[in-house]
Design an enzyme around this catalytic site. Structure first.
Site, PDB file in Angstrom:
ATOM      1  N   LYS A 126     -48.248 -41.914  24.544  1.00  0.00           N
ATOM      2  CA  LYS A 126     -47.171 -40.965  24.226  1.00  0.00           C
ATOM      3  C   LYS A 126     -46.644 -40.243  25.464  1.00  0.00           C
ATOM      4  O   LYS A 126     -45.432 -40.100  25.636  1.00  0.00           O
ATOM      5  CB  LYS A 126     -47.685 -39.972  23.176  1.00  0.00           C
ATOM      6  CG  LYS A 126     -46.662 -39.070  22.552  1.00  0.00           C
ATOM      7  CD  LYS A 126     -47.202 -38.411  21.305  1.00  0.00           C
ATOM      8  CE  LYS A 126     -48.365 -37.474  21.555  1.00  0.00           C
ATOM      9  NZ  LYS A 126     -49.703 -38.077  21.398  1.00  0.00           N
ATOM     10  N   LYS A 186     -44.544 -29.382  26.069  1.00  0.00           N
ATOM     11  CA  LYS A 186     -45.743 -29.796  25.352  1.00  0.00           C
ATOM     12  C   LYS A 186     -46.036 -28.739  24.303  1.00  0.00           C
ATOM     13  O   LYS A 186     -46.269 -27.570  24.633  1.00  0.00           O
ATOM     14  CB  LYS A 186     -46.926 -29.937  26.320  1.00  0.00           C
ATOM     15  CG  LYS A 186     -48.211 -30.418  25.663  1.00  0.00           C
ATOM     16  CD  LYS A 186     -48.131 -31.883  25.255  1.00  0.00           C
ATOM     17  CE  LYS A 186     -49.477 -32.346  24.697  1.00  0.00           C
ATOM     18  NZ  LYS A 186     -49.447 -33.775  24.319  1.00  0.00           N
ATOM     19  N   THR A 201     -54.298 -29.603  24.610  1.00  0.00           N
ATOM     20  CA  THR A 201     -55.716 -29.391  24.380  1.00  0.00           C
ATOM     21  C   THR A 201     -56.531 -30.235  25.356  1.00  0.00           C
ATOM     22  O   THR A 201     -56.050 -31.207  25.928  1.00  0.00           O
ATOM     23  CB  THR A 201     -56.116 -29.769  22.938  1.00  0.00           C
ATOM     24  OG1 THR A 201     -55.915 -31.175  22.737  1.00  0.00           O
ATOM     25  CG2 THR A 201     -55.299 -28.992  21.917  1.00  0.00           C
ATOM     26  N   ALA A 216     -49.068 -33.327  19.935  1.00  0.00           N
ATOM     27  CA  ALA A 216     -50.470 -33.600  20.242  1.00  0.00           C
ATOM     28  C   ALA A 216     -50.997 -34.520  19.149  1.00  0.00           C
ATOM     29  O   ALA A 216     -50.991 -34.155  17.969  1.00  0.00           O
ATOM     30  CB  ALA A 216     -51.271 -32.306  20.281  1.00  0.00           C
TER      31      ALA A 216
END
Length: 238
Positions: free
Chosen positions: A15, A37, A41, A111
């Site tokens: 991605k 973003k 994490t 994410a």
């Protein structure tokens, strides 16, 4: 499209590299680009995250995050364990809207997959896309198992009334097996949307200058590139 949300069918499918390719191609077309973003994490405060990796590969983009959490977990879980406020879809949308006033294109990278939870209330990247009214580009794997996750994600996008402009294969292998080659025809069928590119495996390891020159050849004209799905399919046909 001033804002494009980029999601995937799961983790570790390319991605971020696809986001970098879209950014590099837009820059080559003369557009100003920001990369947001939504929730980073698994990265310490002083370590580069995905947005900075996009900037390293693509070039002169504005790279920013809404929030980051140290453990490599779903954003909602990572925020809870860190004792920090979670990311809210409205925060993502607000940050993207602000960037869109200053840039021609804003790429919002999620994410994990589309429905990974940001908070205890179940907020997701899909909710942020809905608030933005933005299309969602889907990054999928090449090989066996990708059809199910791609179709499920596409169905969810349609159920929510979100636009799916197409699918990009995040890591096309040097020696594709039969499943990968058949998936060139099957992926757009199950997604109900065209293939808009195939990024070669290992592209993220290229020198930035090489990456930037090559990126337009990995993406279709809808994404400012020169990649030809029909020609690619004929060349890789089983």
């Amino acid at each position: 499209m001033p804002v494009l949300v980029i999601t995937g069918t799961g983790t570790e499918i390319g991605k971020t590299v696809v986001t970098a390719a879209v950014a590099a191609t837009a820059l080559a077309a003369g557009r100003s680009v920001a990369v947001l973003k939504a929730a980073q994490t698994g990265v310490a405060p002083d370590e580069p995250g995905d947005a900075r990796e996009v900037a390293r590969l693509a070039g002169a983009v504005t790279a920013t995050e809404v929030a980051r959490f140290p453990e490599p977990l779903a954003p909602g879980t990572a925020a809870l364990r860190a004792g920090r406020p979670p990311v809210r879809p409205a925060e993502v949308a607000e940050a993207a809207d602000k960037l869109a006033t200053e840039h021609d294109l804003v790429l919002v990278e999620g994410a994990g997959g589309l429905l990974v939870r940001f908070d205890a209330e179940g907020g997701t990247l899909a909710d942020a896309a809905a608030l933005l009214g933005a299309p969602v580009l889907l990054v999928a794997a090449a090989g066996l198992g990708t059809l199910n996750t791609t179709e499920l994600t596409a169905r969810e996008l349609r159920a929510r009334g979100l636009e799916l402009p197409g699918v990009v294969i995040g890591s096309w292998p040097d020696a594709p097996d039969l499943a990968a080659r058949c998936n060139l025809a099957d992926l757009p069928e199950v997604a109900g949307a065209p293939l808009l590119g195939a990024v070669p495996a290992g592209a993220g390891g290229l020198a930035p200058a090489v990456f930037r020159r090559a990126a337009p050849g990995w993406l279709a004209p809808r994404l400012d590139g020169t990649w030809d799905a029909a020609g690619f399919g004929r060349r890789e046909a089983p």
